[in-house]
Design an enzyme around this catalytic site. Sequence first.
Site, PDB file in Angstrom:
ATOM      1  N   SER A  71       0.806  -1.222   0.000  1.00  0.00           N
ATOM      2  CA  SER A  71       0.000   0.000   0.000  1.00  0.00           C
ATOM      3  C   SER A  71       0.839   1.272   0.000  1.00  0.00           C
ATOM      4  CB  SER A  71      -0.942  -0.043   1.195  1.00  0.00           C
ATOM      5  OG  SER A  71      -1.843   1.010   1.119  1.00  0.00           O
ATOM      6  N   HIS A  72       0.667   2.081   1.025  1.00  0.00           N
ATOM      7  CA  HIS A  72       1.309   3.385   1.101  1.00  0.00           C
ATOM      8  C   HIS A  72       2.707   3.306   1.701  1.00  0.00           C
ATOM      9  CE1 HIS A  72      -0.753   2.146   4.622  1.00  0.00           C
ATOM     10  NE2 HIS A  72       0.029   2.915   5.344  1.00  0.00           N
ATOM     11  N   ASP A  77      -2.344   6.389  -3.561  1.00  0.00           N
ATOM     12  CA  ASP A  77      -1.218   5.735  -2.890  1.00  0.00           C
ATOM     13  C   ASP A  77      -0.580   4.648  -3.743  1.00  0.00           C
ATOM     14  OD1 ASP A  77      -3.251   3.901  -2.781  1.00  0.00           O
ATOM     15  OD2 ASP A  77      -2.633   3.091  -0.848  1.00  0.00           O
ATOM     16  N   ASP A 113      -0.901   1.416  -4.163  1.00  0.00           N
ATOM     17  CA  ASP A 113      -1.719   0.455  -4.909  1.00  0.00           C
ATOM     18  C   ASP A 113      -3.039   1.045  -5.395  1.00  0.00           C
ATOM     19  OD1 ASP A 113      -2.554   0.588  -2.246  1.00  0.00           O
ATOM     20  OD2 ASP A 113      -3.428  -1.408  -2.307  1.00  0.00           O
ATOM     21  N   ASP A 166      -5.640   2.501  -3.903  1.00  0.00           N
ATOM     22  CA  ASP A 166      -6.940   2.436  -3.232  1.00  0.00           C
ATOM     23  C   ASP A 166      -7.200   3.630  -2.309  1.00  0.00           C
ATOM     24  OD1 ASP A 166      -5.146   1.629  -1.319  1.00  0.00           O
ATOM     25  OD2 ASP A 166      -6.139  -0.287  -0.857  1.00  0.00           O
ATOM     26  N   ARG A 167      -6.151   4.355  -1.938  1.00  0.00           N
ATOM     27  CA  ARG A 167      -6.369   5.527  -1.074  1.00  0.00           C
ATOM     28  C   ARG A 167      -6.452   6.803  -1.906  1.00  0.00           C
ATOM     29  NH1 ARG A 167      -3.082   5.090   4.485  1.00  0.00           N
ATOM     30  NH2 ARG A 167      -3.558   2.920   4.940  1.00  0.00           N
ATOM     31  N   LYS A 181     -11.488  -0.199  -1.434  1.00  0.00           N
ATOM     32  CA  LYS A 181     -11.546   1.246  -1.565  1.00  0.00           C
ATOM     33  C   LYS A 181     -10.882   1.629  -2.887  1.00  0.00           C
ATOM     34  CE  LYS A 181      -7.690   1.909   1.677  1.00  0.00           C
ATOM     35  NZ  LYS A 181      -7.414   0.589   2.258  1.00  0.00           N
TER      36      LYS A 181
HETATM   37  C1  G16 Z   1      -5.394  -0.786   5.143  1.00  0.00           C
HETATM   38  C2  G16 Z   1      -6.806  -1.243   5.283  1.00  0.00           C
HETATM   39  C3  G16 Z   1      -7.670  -0.102   5.727  1.00  0.00           C
HETATM   40  C4  G16 Z   1      -7.118   0.511   6.999  1.00  0.00           C
HETATM   41  C5  G16 Z   1      -5.678   0.920   6.786  1.00  0.00           C
HETATM   42  C6  G16 Z   1      -5.013   1.408   8.053  1.00  0.00           C
HETATM   43  O1  G16 Z   1      -5.311   0.134   4.099  1.00  0.00           O
HETATM   44  O2  G16 Z   1      -7.317  -1.749   4.067  1.00  0.00           O
HETATM   45  O3  G16 Z   1      -8.954  -0.590   5.928  1.00  0.00           O
HETATM   46  O4  G16 Z   1      -7.875   1.620   7.379  1.00  0.00           O
HETATM   47  O5  G16 Z   1      -4.945  -0.183   6.328  1.00  0.00           O
HETATM   48  O6  G16 Z   1      -4.968   0.374   8.966  1.00  0.00           O
HETATM   49  P1  G16 Z   1      -4.162   0.504  10.304  1.00  0.00           P
HETATM   50  O7  G16 Z   1      -4.740   1.684  11.025  1.00  0.00           O
HETATM   51  O8  G16 Z   1      -4.405  -0.796  11.018  1.00  0.00           O
HETATM   52  O9  G16 Z   1      -2.723   0.756   9.956  1.00  0.00           O
HETATM   53  P2  G16 Z   1      -4.167   0.045   3.023  1.00  0.00           P
HETATM   54  O10 G16 Z   1      -4.410   1.206   2.115  1.00  0.00           O
HETATM   55  O11 G16 Z   1      -2.892   0.132   3.815  1.00  0.00           O
HETATM   56  O12 G16 Z   1      -4.349  -1.291   2.381  1.00  0.00           O
END
Ligand code: G16
Length: 542
Positions: A112-113, A276, A278, A280-281, A375
């Site tokens: 992800s990010h 981000d 991937d 999705d954000r 997302k």
């Molecule tokens: C993932 C999850 C999201 C979550 C985020 C932060 O996002 O898919 O639902 O809100 O992590 O999670 P945490 O607060 O546990 O770090 P992504 O974009 O990282 O795949």
Amino acid sequence: MIQTVATTPYDDQKPGTSGLRKKVPHFQQPNYAENFLQAIFDASERAPGATIVIGGDGRFFNADVVRKAIRMAAANGVGKVVVGRDGLLSTPAASNLIRQRKAAGGIILSASHNPGGPDGDFGIKYNIANGGPAPEGITDAIYRRTREITEYRIVDEDAPDLGTLGTTRLGEMEVEIVDPVADYAALMDTLFDFGAIRAAIAGGLTLRFDAMHAVTGPYAHEILERRLGAPAGTVINGTPSEDFGGGHPDPNVVWAAPLVDLLMGPTAPDFGAASDGDGDRNMILGRGIVVTPSDSLAVLAANAHLAPGYARGIAGIARSMPTSGAADRVAQKRGIGLFETPTGWKFFGNLLDAGKVTICGEESAGTGSDHVREKDGLWAVLLWLNILAVRKASVAEIVQAHWREFGRNYYQRHDYEEVDKAAAEGLMESLRDRLASMAGQRFGTLVVSQADDFSYRDPIDGSVSTGQGVRIVFSGGSRIVFRLSGTGTKGATLRVYIERYEPESGRLDMSIDEALGELVRTADAIGEITKRTGRAEPDVRT
Ligand code: G16
């Protein structure tokens, strides 16, 4: 030829909030990725000959693991794999492909990010047939399998060239390499009024999209520049790179600071956005304004009917518990359902499948709808653009009108990163120990009205998730939430979410410090953050 390779279990392959995320060198240990992939093949259900979608965000190690996953799929009875060209698929595009191709599931490679590169992060996530992240029942089964694994299966032939579109065979399995953008762009065209957005852009609406050297570059070039007619240069940092240009592909005010500076400056375009690693954000900005993810969710939910895909209105809204209550006010006024779930997109899947909600969102820069089961960063950008095109108002005017109608939820998240794990766990435990006696306690002008550790019972399948974050609510509705991140890869990340609801029309323009200062001090007093972590300030405020 199928080879069966002996292996031994690793004890740290428990998926977190969103799949298994570790540093690249950790993933490069012998058989580490293979063990987890085999556990996915063993623990997930699929009919013989089923289709699987494979792709990732293009970070370092992505193509290697895509090739491994293809060769292992061929050895595990998969009938066909659909793979993004060069191993690339944004997370929402992968979710869409799983649904379009009626696949049994998908393997998405992303952290992800989180930063990429040889010393950066990597991740593997399994999505199920509805296109969404595997629910906890399945991720628990995958984890159990990783603890007992003794062998994995792989074919000894090489995977086909990932750069060549078309269908080939690997052993008994079909391998189709697809354009990662085409199906996704077609889906967006069905949801939004591309004609109206194109006309607004031709009429002078200016925008800038920062792809942060990550996977959305090709998607944004195709949709924003080619299909909607935004001038070349609208998409910046639009070529995916294995280390995201050396930065964090995290669309927030810290990591997308140049975009924020542009939108706050004298040459600001009307609209700015970033996505981000991937895809999705999202981060949404207007000239002179950063829209918080929680406000963006509320504004999108209140205005979604302006886009053709949602013209009949939305069934309901879901938000994660730490996300502000701004969306709740929209649901209340519109007489539709509002669901509060634990953090993690996987918790929205059942609600979306059951038709109980149309739009979902999280404070962590995630918004999406029932068009896929992830997302979707570009979706949020396009819905905003559709709303701007119809309302012919600026982002700031739309947000301010929203606050006047629904009140304003002042909101900030404070992240303390790479904190000593034991100290962070001790902090949470101490809070939990004190919950029962907290109601009625006074901190400055604030009086605790309710304190608990959030647990969630899924209304569709009845599954229960406990320990999802400590909530301390004060009379008047302000609240502080403490939880530990489930996506970090080093030490612990403490997240503190601070929120105050303000309905008074004269108090909608306070600074964040003015609105939240007392709550921030109270969070430190109650959580003993400085004392227990040694940190006087958070690393990131979003
Ligand atoms: C993932 C999850 C999201 C979550 C985020 C932060 O996002 O898919 O639902 O809100 O992590 O999670 P945490 O607060 O546990 O770090 P992504 O974009 O990282 O795949």
